[in-house]
Design an enzyme around this catalytic site. Structure first.
Site: not given
Length: 986
Positions: A23, A633
């Site tokens: 990816c 996050h």
């Protein structure tokens, strides 16, 4: 052993690899067994940022932005090219793999002869699909003109068309008339015979002279059909005269006999005379055998199959309209649909119409509808890979009528799709059956563009719309994946989002580091200017103050400094290794802690700038003024919520101060969706510091409030001559003026100024003339005279911009030290208004960047410059500098020139695939090079014989630092001759 080879060895070697893809940041291995992999060994490999083991023998290796290059290098390794796996499994996933797996599940996987038979049929037709598709669109155009009344019934031979329309009609008729020749060529080639012999044999029975023999024929009745027979060779041999135009069964049968005959003749005839006698004897046997026996048998066989299907359709068009679309989903994966294509063509030739293509359209559009549903879900879920696959497959289907990309690329991979397709097939066929069935006068591919070719256009349009939207909606509402597949996809996407956020943070960190280096360089040059031209204590003091104003103080980076990072939210501290996501827990993204929030508001832990702010509200990157870069996050995998439950208060580029609100979140929304609330708070540039640890206070009391210390960051110890943080031992007595001012002692800084022995004022070099590529001396900047004297600015205080220019100009004017040794003052290409030429690294012909045959280069994505089509075989350095990229394969080199320009020289296009073959590398990463030093020698024959272009891009990879980067030459150039002009900003 290089990094790609080490990675392959660490996961068990090529024999353990079943499949490898990648990816944006990761190598994704499908292994036979991932149980014995040592993750620490994998993560210790240079260039590997982390490793993640997953269920189902899947394994991910986190590489970052260089993943594609590493993937190509692994695939180019000899053990991967040789197949590696003992099972013979493909190394890279493809539609062919899925097709083979589908075949193995049916009768074709159990009976070799059946598999060979349908492969023979498929390969006889597949190469001519393009011409058939083109002809079908011309047919559609004719049908549309007939429907609109522009022309008469074009499909009726009795209709008189004008010469113009007759010519247009010939444009598609030629394909179908000569179809037997095309099929004969492909079928003969498939069976190992000379395809042109097969072509020639079939051409005999298609000659006008063959058909004209019918004038001597007698009429007979055979199996209820009238035939024309001519008796040859004294009346002993009957020759049946047919019009073989558009026939497909005769050439298939002819090739089936020619193939074994051709191989037999090659076995029994001496190789010395095979060129003459194998073709001769093949034609001598096959031409009469085809004309007298095989041709008529093929006509009768095709007619028999067509009559059988016609009988079913005549008995009940309703049943036929439902039966065909329900069978096609199982026939196409096995290749069983090819005989039906042949029968369609035969129907059109013998009946003047076909009744199979209408029901087949219901299957096709049910298939395309399911693909549209997958596309919808992939866009919603931000699944980039599936979105790309579905987009291409849907375009091929709707515009070309081709179902294979959808079938092999998506549907056979997910078992839940087929039931949804069958519903669409049934409903589409049901609509056609209720309407009495459909016919078409020509062979067409059932796409949106060919709707006008059918007899009842409204009925056909309604039926395919029902098939399309019923399948699409079923996929959208009930998904095409199992719960485990959806969860896995969500996890992978969340991990990729974390990678992306980390990558952005790392890029920002890299840019900040470069800015620091530039600021340090400016500071050093300001010191040199002071030492050469310090006439008064006040002037030196002001110049030093200006130089230190170039960048904000990064107190956390001061040697031995200890900085505390505050919690952005109330909650319980969780050690980093307990965060429930391996990418965070292993420190791949950065070091720090997790917070299990009790509050609902994330605030800034310090003053700084927002460098990452996701629209979904789940992640924020902050570059603090003290030099620390943070990633916060909010929760794990919360990116999947798409922003639901988040109220974002800042955007990328915003300035924030301690306590400013970044985002507010709804805990109930997040937890009800099944996501963890644990919030990683990470230092993403830990390599700049000696240590990043959990604050000691949180070890005994895990509950913290906003502003409480959660992370302790300790700077690296001082280097020789560097100023230490407050409270550390004093620096050595020898200090630059700028260092002294930074430590608070401006007078000491002034008194420390001395003129370097042997230095010259205003000269470019000790010899008096400027080095090639350096800035023209005499350029003045605020705060420094044209001769390098430090002066007060007109305002009396000076500016940061003035100091930067002063330092740069002073550096350009200096003739001593490293500047003279390197041939160009450090950073001289960056001096305001400077014009620098870059010499060619190899003899050759200049190619404009837009003409380089690789879009990544030609579009300027990598950088700006030109291409060189080499006539020489040696790549040399265009200037003095440092090698920052040196691929082991020898195909690419990055050079950071002393003048501030960063270059990439990429030898050829896609030459990484050669794995170093044909390249002799002379330098390594970190080496110092001077103008003309050899980087690599290459063998042009090896590269070109492998089919790769020799065009070599030479690119400035930091063009944003300059006003312009333009082509400076055309035509032939020699090494060192200027090819690129770089102009600095004003």
């Amino acid at each position: 052993m290089n990094a790609p080879a080490e990675i392959l060895a660490s996961i068990g070697g090529a024999d353990n690899v079943e499949n490898l893809t990648h990816c944006a940041t990761r190598l994704r291995f499908q292994l036979h067994d991932n149980s014995g992999i040592d993750e620490k060994q994998v993560e210790s490999i240079p260039g590997v940022m982390g490793a993640v083991s997953q269920s189902g023998n899947r394994y991910q290796v986190v590489i970052g932005g260089a993943v594609e290059s590493v993937y190509n290098d692994i695939m180019a390794l000899p053990e991967m090219k040789e197949g590696g796996s003992a099972t013979g499994t493909q190394k890279s996933g493809s539609n062919a793999d899925v097709k083979s797996a589908a075949k193995e599940k049916g009768p074709r996987g159990r009976f070799t002869w059946l598999d060979s038979f349908f492969d023979f049929l498929g390969d006889s037709f597949r190469p001519i699909l393009g011409s058939l598709l083109g002809a079908s669109l011309i047919i559609t155009f004719m049908a549309l003109m007939g429907t609109l009344g522009v022309i008469g019934n074009w499909a009726d031979p009795r209709t008189e068309l004008s010469p113009t329309w007759q010519f247009i009609n010939l444009c598609w008729r030629c394909v179908f008339y000569f179809l037997p020749l095309m099929v004969a060529y492909n079928a003969s080639k498939k069976l190992g015979a000379d395809p042109w012999i097969g072509f020639a044999v079939m051409a005999v029975v298609m000659l006008p002279g063959f058909t004209s023999l019918g004038q001597y024929a007698t009429h007979l009745t055979f199996a209820g059909s009238e035939i024309n027979v001519v008796r040859l060779f004294g009346g002993h041999l009957p020759l049946t005269i047919f019009d073989y135009g558009s026939q497909v069964f005769p050439p298939l049968l002819m090739a089936a006999v020619l193939g074994p005959l051709y191989k037999l003749l090659k076995k029994i005839i001496s190789p010395n005379v095979q060129l003459i006698f194998v073709p001769f004897l093949s034609m001598l046997i096959m031409i009469p055998l085809t004309a007298f026996l095989i041709g008529p048998l093929g006509v009768y066989a095709g007619a028999g199959l067509a009559n059988g299907l016609k009988a079913v359709n005549d008995f009940s068009p309703f049943i036929f309209a439902i039966l065909i679309p329900m069978l096609y989903p199982f026939m196409v994966p096995l290749g069983l649909h090819w005989p039906l294509n042949a029968i369609m063509l035969l129907n059109i030739q013998t009946l003047g119409f076909d009744f199979i293509q209408g029901p087949m359209g219901a299957w096709n559009f049910a298939c395309f509808g399911a693909t549209a549903g997958v596309l919808f879900l992939s866009v919603r879920d931000r699944d980039v890979t599936m979105r790309q696959t579905a987009t291409g497959a849907l375009a091929a289907g709707l515009l070309g009528g081709i179902s294979e990309p959808s079938l092999y690329g998506i549907h056979l991979r997910f078992k839940r799709i087929y039931p949804r397709i069958l519903v669409g097939c049934f409903l589409g066929g049901l609509v056609q059956g209720i309407g009495g069935g459909l016919t078409t006068n020509a062979f067409v591919f059932t796409s949106l563009l060919t709707i006008p070719a059918f007899s009842n256009i409204p009925l056909y349009a309604i039926s395919i719309a029902v098939a399309f939207f019923s399948s699409m909606l079923l996929v959208v509402f009930f998904d095409y994946r199992t719960a485990d597949e959806r969860a896995e996809a969500a996890k992978v996407r969340a991990t990729e989002d974390a990678d992306q956020a980390a990558e952005e943070a790392r890029k920002a960190s890299a840019e900040a580091h470069k800015a620091e280096l530039r600021a340090d360089d400016a500071e050093a040059r300001a010191d040199q200017a002071e030492q050469r031209a310090a006439t008064t204590t006040v002037a030196a003091e002001r110049a030093a103050q200006v130089a230190t104003a170039v960048a904000p103080a990064r107190t956390a980076l001061a040697p031995n400094a200890v900085t505390q990072i505050a919690s952005p939210v109330a909650g319980y501290v969780v050690p980093l290794d307990k965060v429930p996501d391996p990418v965070f827990a292993k420190g791949t993204v950065g070091l720090g802690v997790g917070i299990d929030p009790t509050g609902d508001t994330i605030t800034s832990p310090g003053d700084g700038k927002i460098i990452v702010a996701q629209d979904t509200g789940h992640a924020f990157g902050i570059k603090l003024d003290n030099g620390i870069e943070l990633l916060i996050h909010v929760g794990i995998d919360t990116v999947n919520l798409g922003g639901t439950g988040f109220d974002v208060h800042v955007a990328r580029g915003d300035r924030v101060t301690t306590g400013d609100v970044l985002v507010r979140f709804d805990r109930k929304v997040i937890e009800s969706a099944g996501y963890s609330m644990i919030t990683p708070v990470l230092v993403t540039n830990p390599r700049k510091f000696a240590s990043v640890t959990q604050a000691p206070a949180t070890l005994s009391s895990a509950l913290v409030a906003p502003g409480d210390t959660i992370i302790t960051v300790t700077a690296k110890p001082p280097k020789d001559g560097a100023a230490a943080a407050p409270g550390t031992p004093p620096a050595p007595a020898h200090r630059s003026a700028a260092q002294a001012v930074a430590a608070g002692d401006s007078k000491a800084g002034a008194s420390a100024s001395t003129e370097a022995p042997g230095s010259s004022v205003g000269g470019a070099a000790a010899g008096g003339s400027p080095a090639p590529g350096s800035t023209v001396p005499g350029v003045s900047a605020p705060g420094v005279s044209a001769h390098g004297d430090a002066q007060a600015s007109p305002q009396g205080t000076g500016t940061a911009d003035g100091a930067r220019r002063a330092a740069t100009t002073a550096g350009a004017a200096d003739s001593s030290g490293s500047a003279a040794a390197s041939g160009a003052a450090p950073g001289s290409a960056l001096v305001a208004g400077a014009v620098t030429e870059i010499g060619s690294p190899v003899a050759g012909r200049v190619v404009a960047l837009s003409d380089v045959p690789d879009p990544v280069f030609s579009k300027g994505i990598v950088g700006l410059g030109v291409g060189i089509d080499p006539t020489g075989d040696t790549i040399t350095s265009p200037g003095d500098g440092k090698i920052i990229v040196a691929q082991d394969t020898g195909h690419a080199f990055g050079i950071k020139l002393d003048n501030g320009i960063e270059l990439l020289i990429h030898v050829g296009i896609d030459t990484v695939n050669l794995g170093g073959t044909g390249f002799g590398v002379h330098v390594a990463r970190g080496d110092r090079v001077t103008t003309g030093d050899v980087l690599v020698r290459f063998d042009r024959k090896v590269i070109e014989s492998a089919g790769y272009s020799m065009i070599t891009p030479v690119l400035v990879t930091n063009p944003r630092k300059f006003a312009s980067v333009t082509q400076a030459a055309q035509g032939a150039v020699t090494p060192g001759e200027g090819i690129i002009t770089v102009t600095a900003k004003q």
